[in-house]
Design a protein around this motif. Structure first.
Motif, PDB file in Angstrom:
ATOM      1  N   ALA A  26       0.834  -1.201   0.000  1.00  0.00           N
ATOM      2  CA  ALA A  26       0.000   0.000   0.000  1.00  0.00           C
ATOM      3  C   ALA A  26       0.866   1.248   0.000  1.00  0.00           C
ATOM      4  O   ALA A  26       2.040   1.209   0.370  1.00  0.00           O
ATOM      5  N   LEU A  27       0.259   2.329  -0.445  1.00  0.00           N
ATOM      6  CA  LEU A  27       0.893   3.640  -0.316  1.00  0.00           C
ATOM      7  C   LEU A  27      -0.141   4.607   0.217  1.00  0.00           C
ATOM      8  O   LEU A  27      -1.334   4.384   0.097  1.00  0.00           O
ATOM      9  N   LYS A  28       0.352   5.649   0.844  1.00  0.00           N
ATOM     10  CA  LYS A  28      -0.513   6.659   1.442  1.00  0.00           C
ATOM     11  C   LYS A  28      -0.030   8.048   1.071  1.00  0.00           C
ATOM     12  O   LYS A  28       1.156   8.331   1.112  1.00  0.00           O
ATOM     13  N   VAL A  29      -0.950   8.899   0.706  1.00  0.00           N
ATOM     14  CA  VAL A  29      -0.687  10.300   0.429  1.00  0.00           C
ATOM     15  C   VAL A  29      -1.202  11.077   1.625  1.00  0.00           C
ATOM     16  O   VAL A  29      -2.298  10.810   2.122  1.00  0.00           O
ATOM     17  N   GLY A  30      -0.433  12.028   2.122  1.00  0.00           N
ATOM     18  CA  GLY A  30      -0.880  12.823   3.252  1.00  0.00           C
ATOM     19  C   GLY A  30      -0.255  14.197   3.257  1.00  0.00           C
ATOM     20  O   GLY A  30       0.660  14.479   2.490  1.00  0.00           O
ATOM     21  N   ILE A  31      -0.770  15.044   4.126  1.00  0.00           N
ATOM     22  CA  ILE A  31      -0.190  16.372   4.323  1.00  0.00           C
ATOM     23  C   ILE A  31      -0.044  16.611   5.817  1.00  0.00           C
ATOM     24  O   ILE A  31      -0.764  16.031   6.624  1.00  0.00           O
ATOM     25  N   THR A  94      -8.199   6.533   4.419  1.00  0.00           N
ATOM     26  CA  THR A  94      -8.944   6.955   3.225  1.00  0.00           C
ATOM     27  C   THR A  94      -8.040   7.547   2.151  1.00  0.00           C
ATOM     28  O   THR A  94      -8.446   7.663   1.001  1.00  0.00           O
ATOM     29  N   GLU A  95      -6.813   7.913   2.512  1.00  0.00           N
ATOM     30  CA  GLU A  95      -5.865   8.468   1.542  1.00  0.00           C
ATOM     31  C   GLU A  95      -4.838   7.420   1.118  1.00  0.00           C
ATOM     32  O   GLU A  95      -3.722   7.755   0.742  1.00  0.00           O
ATOM     33  N   THR A  96      -5.218   6.141   1.180  1.00  0.00           N
ATOM     34  CA  THR A  96      -4.296   5.075   0.809  1.00  0.00           C
ATOM     35  C   THR A  96      -4.713   4.441  -0.508  1.00  0.00           C
ATOM     36  O   THR A  96      -5.853   4.595  -0.961  1.00  0.00           O
ATOM     37  N   VAL A  97      -3.771   3.726  -1.095  1.00  0.00           N
ATOM     38  CA  VAL A  97      -4.046   2.866  -2.235  1.00  0.00           C
ATOM     39  C   VAL A  97      -3.589   1.475  -1.824  1.00  0.00           C
ATOM     40  O   VAL A  97      -2.403   1.256  -1.553  1.00  0.00           O
TER      41      VAL A  97
END
Length: 183
Positions: A26-31, A94-97
């Motif tokens: 998995a990967l996650k996008v965040g700020i 919720t910001e993961t793939v």
């Protein structure tokens, strides 16, 4: 733990980050704000995630727009599966793939898309972009008014002239302020 929404406030600089988890595929996008970057990212790294990319932004809203663009891009390309919430007690599922390898998503590809999003967000956040857009809209409106001016009554043309003179005077004030900004 504070949520990202609680951590971030207007006026702060921020980063967009991508973390990956080999075992979960998995990967996650965040700020997160630059002031709390190590805490937020550390919450993920303590649970087996690795930092793959960090992009700085001058403002939280810019980072938020880039994050939404990146996640929206992934979702619109079909990468819609996320990890389960129980797999991420630190939040952010919720910001993961999920199944990133199977979806063909690589960090390198994501970095390219993120860089493009970053460039666009930064360019469109500036005053020059907004002035350019506004100038084009005003120019188009003036052309339209001029083309239809013969259909306006004398009174309507006087009102338009007065409004345009008022607009011209305001623009002249702004130009003076640009040449000699207040201290």
């Amino acid at each position: 733990m504070a949520t990202v929404v609680e951590e971030l406030s207007a006026g702060q600089s921020a980063v967009l980050y991508v973390v990956t988890h080999e075992e979960m595929d998995a990967l996650k996008v965040g700020i997160t704000s630059t002031a709390s970057k190590s805490d937020r990212v550390r919450a993920h790294t303590r649970r087996g995630w690795s930092v793959s990319m960090v992009l700085p932004f001058a403002a939280v809203e810019q980072a938020r727009r880039a994050e939404k663009a990146l996640i929206g891009f992934l979702r619109s390309c079909g990468a819609t599966e996320t990890v389960r919430s129980e797999q991420m007690p630190q939040g952010g599922y919720t910001e993961t793939v999920a199944f990133a390898r199977g979806a063909g998503v690589t960090v390198g590809q994501l970095a390219n898309v993120a860089k493009v999003a970053s460039d666009i967000v930064t360019a469109t956040s500036g005053g020059l972009y907004r002035i350019d857009c506004w100038t084009r809209e005003v120019r188009e409106l003036l052309v339209e008014i001029t083309q239809h001016s013969v259909t306006y009554s004398q009174e309507e043309r006087k009102k338009m002239r007065a409004l345009l003179i008022e607009l011209r005077d305001q623009v002249e004030e702004w130009l003076v302020a640009l040449d000699d900004p207040p201290a």
